[in-house]
Motif scaffolding. Structure first.
Motif, PDB file in Angstrom:
ATOM      1  N   ARG A  56       5.315  -7.119 -14.729  1.00  0.00           N
ATOM      2  CA  ARG A  56       5.688  -6.968 -16.147  1.00  0.00           C
ATOM      3  C   ARG A  56       6.341  -5.621 -16.415  1.00  0.00           C
ATOM      4  N   ASP A  57       5.851  -4.592 -15.729  1.00  0.00           N
ATOM      5  CA  ASP A  57       6.418  -3.248 -15.922  1.00  0.00           C
ATOM      6  C   ASP A  57       7.645  -3.003 -15.051  1.00  0.00           C
ATOM      7  N   GLU A  58       8.091  -4.054 -14.325  1.00  0.00           N
ATOM      8  CA  GLU A  58       9.286  -3.999 -13.487  1.00  0.00           C
ATOM      9  C   GLU A  58       9.162  -2.983 -12.349  1.00  0.00           C
ATOM     10  N   ILE A  59       7.916  -2.747 -11.913  1.00  0.00           N
ATOM     11  CA  ILE A  59       7.696  -1.929 -10.722  1.00  0.00           C
ATOM     12  C   ILE A  59       8.024  -2.740  -9.468  1.00  0.00           C
ATOM     13  N   ILE A  60       7.715  -4.033  -9.498  1.00  0.00           N
ATOM     14  CA  ILE A  60       8.077  -4.944  -8.421  1.00  0.00           C
ATOM     15  C   ILE A  60       8.923  -6.058  -9.012  1.00  0.00           C
TER      16      ILE A  60
ATOM     17  N   GLY B 270       3.520   1.982  -6.768  1.00  0.00           N
ATOM     18  CA  GLY B 270       2.737   2.805  -7.675  1.00  0.00           C
ATOM     19  C   GLY B 270       1.320   2.989  -7.171  1.00  0.00           C
ATOM     20  N   PRO B 271       0.627   4.021  -7.656  1.00  0.00           N
ATOM     21  CA  PRO B 271      -0.717   4.337  -7.138  1.00  0.00           C
ATOM     22  C   PRO B 271      -1.768   3.276  -7.457  1.00  0.00           C
ATOM     23  N   GLU B 272      -1.696   2.674  -8.637  1.00  0.00           N
ATOM     24  CA  GLU B 272      -2.745   1.719  -9.016  1.00  0.00           C
ATOM     25  C   GLU B 272      -2.711   0.477  -8.146  1.00  0.00           C
ATOM     26  N   LEU B 273      -1.540  -0.152  -8.027  1.00  0.00           N
ATOM     27  CA  LEU B 273      -1.432  -1.365  -7.214  1.00  0.00           C
ATOM     28  C   LEU B 273      -1.660  -1.051  -5.738  1.00  0.00           C
ATOM     29  N   ALA B 274      -1.235   0.118  -5.270  1.00  0.00           N
ATOM     30  CA  ALA B 274      -1.460   0.488  -3.879  1.00  0.00           C
ATOM     31  C   ALA B 274      -2.963   0.596  -3.582  1.00  0.00           C
ATOM     32  N   TYR B 275      -3.713   1.159  -4.524  1.00  0.00           N
ATOM     33  CA  TYR B 275      -5.158   1.259  -4.341  1.00  0.00           C
ATOM     34  C   TYR B 275      -5.807  -0.127  -4.327  1.00  0.00           C
ATOM     35  N   LEU B 276      -5.402  -1.007  -5.262  1.00  0.00           N
ATOM     36  CA  LEU B 276      -5.963  -2.358  -5.311  1.00  0.00           C
ATOM     37  C   LEU B 276      -5.622  -3.137  -4.045  1.00  0.00           C
ATOM     38  N   ALA B 277      -4.402  -2.952  -3.538  1.00  0.00           N
ATOM     39  CA  ALA B 277      -4.012  -3.641  -2.312  1.00  0.00           C
ATOM     40  C   ALA B 277      -4.826  -3.145  -1.125  1.00  0.00           C
ATOM     41  N   HIS B 278      -5.088  -1.830  -1.084  1.00  0.00           N
ATOM     42  CA  HIS B 278      -5.910  -1.283   0.000  1.00  0.00           C
ATOM     43  C   HIS B 278      -7.324  -1.854  -0.073  1.00  0.00           C
TER      44      HIS B 278
ATOM     45  N   GLN C  75       0.809  -1.212   0.000  1.00  0.00           N
ATOM     46  CA  GLN C  75       0.000   0.000   0.000  1.00  0.00           C
ATOM     47  C   GLN C  75       0.849   1.272   0.000  1.00  0.00           C
ATOM     48  N   ASP C  76       2.149   1.120  -0.202  1.00  0.00           N
ATOM     49  CA  ASP C  76       3.047   2.263  -0.292  1.00  0.00           C
ATOM     50  C   ASP C  76       3.116   2.719  -1.748  1.00  0.00           C
ATOM     51  N   VAL C  77       2.566   3.905  -2.013  1.00  0.00           N
ATOM     52  CA  VAL C  77       2.522   4.410  -3.397  1.00  0.00           C
ATOM     53  C   VAL C  77       3.930   4.541  -3.972  1.00  0.00           C
ATOM     54  N   GLY C  78       4.883   4.943  -3.155  1.00  0.00           N
ATOM     55  CA  GLY C  78       6.239   5.122  -3.646  1.00  0.00           C
ATOM     56  C   GLY C  78       6.916   3.822  -4.018  1.00  0.00           C
ATOM     57  N   THR C  79       6.454   2.707  -3.464  1.00  0.00           N
ATOM     58  CA  THR C  79       7.080   1.408  -3.727  1.00  0.00           C
ATOM     59  C   THR C  79       6.441   0.690  -4.910  1.00  0.00           C
TER      60      THR C  79
END
Length: 441
Positions: free
Chosen positions: A190-194, A25-33, A19-23
């Motif tokens: 896929r986008d190498e964010i994680i 990204g905003p989209e995955l952080a919102y889905l995790a929340h 849920q950390d936007v900086g880690t």
């Protein structure tokens, strides 16, 4: 309606990173929340004098901002297809009330989730009070529908779900629970964010939490079911199949021969539940009350040859009041058109199928194994020896296919010789795969 609970997934250390936007990204952080805060099951204990338990299993609603808008009602309907609504009555029979989830009920659920999300960070106590109020409103609406259609309860007896997780037709179907969250994880990978290590930890946390929720809900449901019937069912090898549980429970006088048959033919569990539970649910009093009862006018249901259909006295000529008898028959014929493809695919509503289902029911309840085998063979239009061999060998690799697929498998077995009969699990899997029609693939 005071005893209402909601089950949510437990928090784990990886949630802070998810849920950390900086880690991430905003989209995955919102889905995790959304995944962590959305209730997964609504538990109504003793909602009325007629019901022991209501359980509503909710998939993840990650697009509430759109679903709450009437313009996007189709999103709400698509989301509602993955909801499970199980009821346990005072007789300890299990019901599947998914068909009663109307657009209004779905809207109420979406409003419930939206209010929960909006109040989550501002005032948790206020959000919890709003949830309790909305839960009670949902139960009251469903109770109103059920009370108004009391004689129609038998139509909603659960015939397909398993209490085991991760099996076909499981009540806890994970595939439709959180597709947006999984898609967001895959997209971030896929986008190498994680990285792969973080992705693996997230998947393991999902499996752990979903298994915990499944176990909690399963324990609540099992506690409301009849332990004696569940013990009999466990000895049959059919698993915790709610349809078979209802089949044993709905008529305790015949539970022993029915359990014996399930022990001999566990692969036919889905067929027995889908075909024979409705015969027990077609009560004469329901027909006399004018309830739409599917199949009661099918000519093949009269397998006794004495001119009386299943339901007995409800169809006998009334010499004293023939007009009343005719009106009752006319009410029984009225059926609401449906588009349920399962009975059509399995040919369960044909005159042939209904006739042999009635013969099969009498043979099972009379404890006549030979007559049971002959009735099943006639129902599926195969030789008696095919059913006898399955009865004798009880192949575990056959599983519990749905009725339409079981018919295809039995016909394929009817074409096998002693040399080509499946001899191991791999051969059974190959035969099962080859029995799926091309148009169903």
């Amino acid at each position: 309606m005071k005893d209402v609970e909601f089950f949510s997934v437990d928090r784990v250390p990886i949630d802070d990173e998810l849920q950390d936007v900086g880690t991430v990204g905003p989209e995955l952080a919102y889905l995790a929340h959304s995944y962590g805060s959305s209730p997964r099951a609504l538990i109504f204990r003793n909602p009325s004098s007629d019901w022991r338990l209501f359980v509503v299993l909710l998939p993840l609603a990650s697009r509430l901002s759109l679903m709450a808008n009437p313009i996007f009602a189709q999103l709400t309907r698509a989301w509602g297809l993955n909801i499970r609504f199980i009821g346990i009555d005072r007789e300890q029979l299990a019901y599947d009330f998914r068909a009663l989830l109307s657009d209004q009920t779905l809207k109420l659920l979406v409003d419930l989730l939206a209010r929960s999300e909006s109040a989550d960070g501002a005032d948790p106590a206020h959000g919890r009070a709003a949830l309790d109020l909305l839960f009670a409103s949902l139960a009251d609406e469903m109770l109103t529908v059920l009370d108004r259609r009391r004689a129609d309860w038998g139509r909603h007896l659960d015939r397909e779900h398993h209490l085991e997780a991760e099996v076909p037709a499981s009540l806890f179907d994970r595939a439709g629970r959180y597709p947006d969250f999984l898609a967001g994880l895959r997209r971030a990978l896929r986008d190498e964010i994680i990285d792969v290590e973080f992705y693996g930890r997230a998947l393991r946390s999902i499996d752990l939490r979903e298994s915990t929720i499944d176990a909690r809900v399963r324990a609540v449901i099992e506690a409301s079911l009849d332990p004696v019937t569940m013990t009999k069912l466990a000895r049959t090898g059919a698993g915790q199949h709610l349809g078979c549980y209802n089949w044993l429970r709905i008529d305790p006088r015949h539970a022993a021969p029915r359990a014996h048959l399930l022990t001999r033919l566990p692969a036919f569990a889905a067929f027995f539940a889908e075909t024979l539970v409705p015969l027990d649910a077609w009560r004469p009093e329901a027909i006399a009350a004018g309830v739409d009862t599917p199949g009661v006018d099918a000519p093949g249901i009269d397998a006794s040859g004495d001119g009386t259909a299943h339901g007995g006295d409800a169809y006998r000529d009334d010499e004293h009041d023939p007009d009343e008898h005719s009106e009752r028959r006319a009410r029984a014929r009225r059926q609401i058109p449906t588009f349920d493809l399962k009975p059509l695919a399995a040919r369960q509503d044909s005159a042939h199928s209904l006739r042999w289902a009635a013969v099969l029911k009498r043979a099972i309840d009379a404890g006549q194994d030979r007559a049971v085998i002959e009735a099943i063979a006639q129902r599926f239009a195969v030789g008696d020896n095919v059913i006898r061999r399955v009865w004798r060998e009880q192949p575990a690799a056959l599983g519990q296919p749905p009725t339409w697929h079981l018919a295809q498998i039995l016909r394929r077995l009817g074409e096998c010789t002693d040399r080509t009969w499946p001899a191991d699990a791999a051969a059974w899997q190959a035969l099962i795969a080859s029995s799926i029609p091309v148009e169903a693939g």
